[in-house]
Design an enzyme around this catalytic site. Structure first.
Site, PDB file in Angstrom:
ATOM      1  N   ALA A 141      43.292  16.641  18.058  1.00  0.00           N
ATOM      2  CA  ALA A 141      42.532  15.660  18.095  1.00  0.00           C
ATOM      3  C   ALA A 141      41.501  15.531  19.418  1.00  0.00           C
ATOM      4  CB  ALA A 141      43.587  14.223  18.510  1.00  0.00           C
ATOM      5  N   LYS A 192      53.661  22.247   6.717  1.00  0.00           N
ATOM      6  CA  LYS A 192      53.148  23.165   7.843  1.00  0.00           C
ATOM      7  C   LYS A 192      53.861  22.798   9.154  1.00  0.00           C
ATOM      8  CE  LYS A 192      50.119  19.873   9.856  1.00  0.00           C
ATOM      9  NZ  LYS A 192      49.094  19.849  11.137  1.00  0.00           N
TER      10      LYS A 192
END
Length: 316
Positions: A141, A192
């Site tokens: 982010a 993941k």
């Protein structure tokens, strides 16, 4: 190709804010929808979201609001909430006038629960007539918010929708690829984080670089295993080699900036593992996804040894 004229991002956390920042560089009319009035004022007047992104400056044209009654006025609505909040978020938005005219882009990663299924399957029930897309990639982010180079895969059963969404995201610093394989992209996004926990454990055990690279190979195999039984990996799909699978997997497993890798590392070095698991308060997506993935493994009688190993360690 025409871009979406206006874009809403629902979710004011680190990822939602960074996605809003990203698309605001390509589109003049982007609004971030959030709940916190203090963060709202900060974004509007200081152009920062210090709680989630520190002092990173957001684009001056990025708008923000807590007023959900206007979300129906946007063509593209990006969902960027934690997986546990996905159902409630969609149901809430429906009460504010989302119709079949709205295109929905899901940036949430994980699986829907009760019953365990893909978000695409859940949306077939909740929003059966809407154009739907999915976004995934190596997207920390703070790096997105800083406009550092990154990439993403965008999937939709309608490739024209995927391409239109990609057109709004693509820039000199953000590359995209598109696919119709919505299943594999979602499976990779859920798995993941489990593999990242394993990566953190291996790092704490000082297993070495060879072991971590071998983990990536095994992870790709297990993504393929689960994806195929759910209808993915059809027609010689090459999605495994794209940003939304391999790229995201490598980033998540190799970066201690990943909450899941950090969790795996701290779990392994802890002396009292039961106490550690009981007292760990930070959200760990892989820990939440693990229980749901095990449901699917049992349902389809699958062999997924990495997932099984992580489950044997942290589900105690």
């Amino acid at each position: 190709m025409n871009k979406f004229k206006n874009i809403a991002v629902y979710g004011g956390g680190s990822f939602g804010t960074s996605l809003a920042s990203l698309v605001a560089r390509n589109c003049n009319n982007v609004t971030l929808f959030l709940r916190d009035e203090i963060i709202l004022k900060e974004i509007l007047y200081k152009k920062t979201n210090a709680q989630y992104l520190g002092d990173i400056e957001l684009p001056t044209n990025l708008q923000a609001t807590t007023n959900l009654s206007v979300i129906k006025d946007f063509e593209l609505i990006i969902i960027a909430v934690p997986s546990y909040a996905f159902d409630d978020s969609i149901k809430l938005l429906k009460t504010y006038g989302i119709s079949k005219e709205h295109t929905i882009l899901v940036a949430t990663k994980g699986l829907a629960d009760n019953p365990t299924e893909l978000f695409s399957d859940r949306l077939n029930t909740l929003l059966p007539d809407n154009p739907i897309g999915f976004l995934s990639g190596p997207n920390l982010a703070k790096e997105l918010a800083k406009n550092l180079p990154a990439s993403a895969s965008i999937a939709s059963l309608d490739i024209d929708i995927a391409n239109k969404i990609a057109y709004n995201f693509s820039s000199k610093t953000f590359s995209t690829n598109t696919t119709i394989d919505i299943v594999t992209l979602q499976i990779a996004g859920a798995l993941k984080n489990i593999f990242a926990i394993k990566s953190g454990i291996d790092l704490a055990r000082e297993q070495g670089a060879n072991s971590r690279a071998t983990l990536i190979v095994g992870a790709l195999k297990e993504i393929t295993t689960l994806s195929k039984v759910l209808g993915g990996m059809q027609k010689n799909s090459d999605i495994l080699l794209e940003a939304g699978v391999l790229g995201d997997l490598v980033l998540t497993c190799y970066s201690l900036g990943s909450r899941n890798t950090k969790f795996g590392y701290e779990f392994e070095i802890s002396r009292d593992k039961k106490k550690f698991l009981c007292e760990y308060k930070e959200l760990v997506e892989g820990r939440e996804a693990l229980k749901l993935v095990l449901d699917l493994i049992k349902k389809y009688n699958l062999h997924m040894p990495i997932v099984a190993e992580v489950a044997s360690l942290i589900l105690i």
